[in-house]
Scaffold this motif. Structure first.
Motif, mmCIF file in Angstrom:
data_model
loop_
_atom_site.group_PDB
_atom_site.id
_atom_site.type_symbol
_atom_site.label_atom_id
_atom_site.label_comp_id
_atom_site.label_asym_id
_atom_site.label_seq_id
_atom_site.Cartn_x
_atom_site.Cartn_y
_atom_site.Cartn_z
ATOM 1 N N VAL A 1 0.764 -1.253 0.065
ATOM 2 C CA VAL A 1 0.166 -0.083 -0.140
ATOM 3 C C VAL A 1 1.122 1.153 0.038
ATOM 4 C CG1 VAL A 1 -1.897 -0.990 0.813
ATOM 5 C CG2 VAL A 1 -0.431 -0.138 2.610
ATOM 6 N N TRP A 2 1.890 1.171 0.675
ATOM 7 C CA TRP A 2 2.977 2.324 0.740
ATOM 8 C C TRP A 2 3.379 2.433 -0.742
ATOM 9 C CZ3 TRP A 2 7.687 2.945 -0.990
ATOM 10 C CH2 TRP A 2 8.564 4.324 -0.624
ATOM 11 N N ALA A 3 3.667 1.527 -1.530
ATOM 12 C CA ALA A 3 4.276 1.831 -3.026
ATOM 13 C C ALA A 3 3.159 2.466 -3.856
ATOM 14 C CB ALA A 3 4.540 0.333 -3.536
ATOM 15 N N TYR A 4 1.905 1.892 -3.692
ATOM 16 C CA TYR A 4 0.948 2.643 -4.517
ATOM 17 C C TYR A 4 0.440 3.938 -3.947
ATOM 18 C CZ TYR A 4 -0.267 -1.523 -7.430
ATOM 19 O OH TYR A 4 -0.127 -2.748 -8.229
ATOM 20 N N ALA A 5 0.453 4.221 -2.681
ATOM 21 C CA ALA A 5 0.277 5.688 -2.371
ATOM 22 C C ALA A 5 1.458 6.456 -2.806
ATOM 23 C CB ALA A 5 0.192 5.596 -0.879
ATOM 24 N N THR A 6 2.760 6.003 -2.411
ATOM 25 C CA THR A 6 3.720 6.909 -3.266
ATOM 26 C C THR A 6 3.864 7.102 -4.541
ATOM 27 O OG1 THR A 6 5.146 6.054 -1.252
ATOM 28 C CG2 THR A 6 6.390 6.912 -3.169
ATOM 29 N N ALA A 7 3.408 6.076 -5.207
ATOM 30 C CA ALA A 7 3.302 6.454 -6.695
ATOM 31 C C ALA A 7 2.287 7.202 -7.235
ATOM 32 C CB ALA A 7 3.317 4.964 -7.517
ATOM 33 N N GLY A 8 1.081 7.354 -6.411
ATOM 34 C CA GLY A 8 -0.054 8.043 -6.605
ATOM 35 C C GLY A 8 -0.981 7.317 -7.657
ATOM 36 N N VAL A 9 -0.713 5.851 -7.568
ATOM 37 C CA VAL A 9 -1.778 5.093 -8.335
ATOM 38 C C VAL A 9 -2.831 4.352 -7.685
ATOM 39 C CG1 VAL A 9 -1.532 3.006 -9.621
ATOM 40 C CG2 VAL A 9 0.411 4.254 -9.654
ATOM 41 N N ALA A 10 -3.895 4.518 -8.246
ATOM 42 C CA ALA A 10 -5.109 4.068 -7.639
ATOM 43 C C ALA A 10 -5.346 2.522 -7.559
ATOM 44 C CB ALA A 10 -6.471 4.689 -8.376
ATOM 45 N N ALA A 11 -5.680 1.948 -6.727
ATOM 46 C CA ALA A 11 -5.815 0.578 -6.476
ATOM 47 C C ALA A 11 -6.689 0.295 -5.535
ATOM 48 C CB ALA A 11 -4.430 -0.368 -6.091
ATOM 49 N N LYS A 12 -8.068 0.792 -5.926
ATOM 50 C CA LYS A 12 -9.161 0.606 -4.826
ATOM 51 C C LYS A 12 -9.448 -0.837 -4.339
ATOM 52 C CE LYS A 12 -14.267 1.964 -4.761
ATOM 53 N NZ LYS A 12 -15.282 2.412 -5.239
ATOM 54 N N ALA A 13 -9.236 -1.958 -4.897
ATOM 55 C CA ALA A 13 -9.534 -3.253 -4.820
ATOM 56 C C ALA A 13 -8.627 -3.669 -3.867
ATOM 57 C CB ALA A 13 -9.765 -4.111 -5.996
ATOM 58 N N LEU A 14 -7.253 -3.023 -4.157
ATOM 59 C CA LEU A 14 -6.258 -3.518 -3.329
ATOM 60 C C LEU A 14 -6.324 -2.953 -1.915
ATOM 61 C CD1 LEU A 14 -3.602 -5.210 -2.968
ATOM 62 C CD2 LEU A 14 -2.496 -3.307 -3.880
ATOM 63 N N PHE A 15 -6.731 -1.593 -1.872
ATOM 64 C CA PHE A 15 -6.687 -0.923 -0.590
ATOM 65 C C PHE A 15 -7.900 -1.446 0.319
ATOM 66 C CE2 PHE A 15 -3.654 1.927 -2.338
ATOM 67 C CZ PHE A 15 -2.917 2.562 -1.089
ATOM 68 N N GLY A 16 -8.902 -1.870 -0.556
ATOM 69 C CA GLY A 16 -10.067 -2.421 0.207
ATOM 70 C C GLY A 16 -9.876 -3.833 0.772
ATOM 71 N N ALA A 17 -8.923 -4.653 0.454
ATOM 72 C CA ALA A 17 -8.851 -5.956 0.601
ATOM 73 C C ALA A 17 -7.650 -5.826 1.832
ATOM 74 C CB ALA A 17 -8.388 -6.756 -0.223
ATOM 75 N N ILE A 18 -6.727 -5.020 1.918
ATOM 76 C CA ILE A 18 -5.710 -5.069 2.804
ATOM 77 C C ILE A 18 -6.370 -5.028 4.353
ATOM 78 C CG2 ILE A 18 -3.897 -3.681 3.857
ATOM 79 C CD1 ILE A 18 -2.853 -4.993 1.544
ATOM 80 N N PRO A 19 -7.176 -4.163 4.649
ATOM 81 C CA PRO A 19 -7.661 -3.939 5.967
ATOM 82 C C PRO A 19 -8.262 -5.523 6.662
ATOM 83 C CG PRO A 19 -8.588 -1.962 4.776
ATOM 84 C CD PRO A 19 -7.776 -2.927 3.953
ATOM 85 N N GLY A 20 -9.002 -6.108 5.884
ATOM 86 C CA GLY A 20 -9.343 -7.467 6.174
ATOM 87 C C GLY A 20 -8.266 -8.592 6.589
ATOM 88 N N ALA A 21 -7.375 -8.368 5.731
ATOM 89 C CA ALA A 21 -6.157 -9.209 6.181
ATOM 90 C C ALA A 21 -5.340 -8.694 6.989
ATOM 91 C CB ALA A 21 -5.368 -9.368 4.745
ATOM 92 N N ALA A 22 -5.198 -7.505 7.227
ATOM 93 C CA ALA A 22 -4.432 -6.884 8.103
ATOM 94 C C ALA A 22 -4.821 -7.098 9.743
ATOM 95 C CB ALA A 22 -4.187 -5.238 8.019
ATOM 96 N N LEU A 23 -6.470 -7.253 9.628
ATOM 97 C CA LEU A 23 -6.920 -7.159 11.004
ATOM 98 C C LEU A 23 -6.893 -8.501 11.670
ATOM 99 C CD1 LEU A 23 -10.395 -5.212 10.319
ATOM 100 C CD2 LEU A 23 -8.390 -4.443 11.776
ATOM 101 N N ASN A 24 -6.679 -9.587 10.853
ATOM 102 C CA ASN A 24 -6.452 -10.843 11.337
ATOM 103 C C ASN A 24 -5.010 -10.769 11.871
ATOM 104 O OD1 ASN A 24 -8.804 -11.624 10.542
ATOM 105 N ND2 ASN A 24 -8.369 -12.257 8.449
ATOM 106 N N ARG A 25 -4.183 -10.083 11.479
ATOM 107 C CA ARG A 25 -2.654 -10.117 11.994
ATOM 108 C C ARG A 25 -2.143 -8.685 12.463
ATOM 109 N NH1 ARG A 25 0.369 -12.994 7.103
ATOM 110 N NH2 ARG A 25 1.760 -13.348 8.647
ATOM 111 N N ILE A 26 -3.036 -7.738 13.363
ATOM 112 C CA ILE A 26 -2.568 -6.631 13.704
ATOM 113 C C ILE A 26 -1.409 -7.008 14.509
ATOM 114 C CG2 ILE A 26 -4.251 -6.342 15.299
ATOM 115 C CD1 ILE A 26 -3.216 -3.818 12.751
ATOM 116 N N GLY A 27 -1.646 -8.185 15.550
ATOM 117 C CA GLY A 27 -0.514 -8.021 16.491
ATOM 118 C C GLY A 27 0.696 -8.477 16.121
ATOM 119 N N ASP A 28 0.934 -8.686 14.787
ATOM 120 C CA ASP A 28 2.269 -9.402 14.059
ATOM 121 C C ASP A 28 2.908 -7.903 13.256
ATOM 122 O OD1 ASP A 28 1.774 -11.825 14.712
ATOM 123 O OD2 ASP A 28 0.779 -12.260 12.762
ATOM 124 N N PHE A 29 2.099 -6.804 13.353
ATOM 125 C CA PHE A 29 2.819 -5.710 12.579
ATOM 126 C C PHE A 29 3.490 -4.949 13.876
ATOM 127 C CE2 PHE A 29 -0.354 -6.244 9.611
ATOM 128 C CZ PHE A 29 -0.432 -5.435 8.562
#
Length: 80
Positions: A23-51
């Motif tokens: 997500v950092w790379a897409y934001a830095t590049a200014g490239v829209a990736a709506k589906a990707l940004f939409g999917a990350i939270p669900g995956a991240a929430l399952n592993r938030i303690g690992d961040f």
């Protein structure tokens, strides 16, 4: 794009650093990736303690920079 699609198909296999870097790379590049940004939270929430703090910061920065709301993710990171 093709890269976002490939990442989206494997997001469940990503570790916290890979999620944050993606997500950092897409934001830095200014490239829209709506589906990707939409999917990350669900995956991240399952592993938030690992961040680690850097991965959390990079993820929040990416969403803020891209202008993508992710309230549940932000709340989980704030409480981690």
């Amino acid at each position: 794009g093709a890269i976002a699609g490939a990442a989206l198909n494997r997001i469940g296999d990503f570790n916290p650093q890979e999620m944050a870097n993606t997500v950092w790379a897409y934001a830095t590049a200014g490239v829209a990736a709506k589906a990707l940004f939409g999917a990350i939270p669900g995956a991240a929430l399952n592993r938030i303690g690992d961040f680690n703090p850097q991965e959390m910061a990079n993820t929040v920065w990416a969403y803020a920079t891209a202008g993508v709301a992710a309230e549940t993710l932000f709340e989980a990171i704030a409480g981690a």
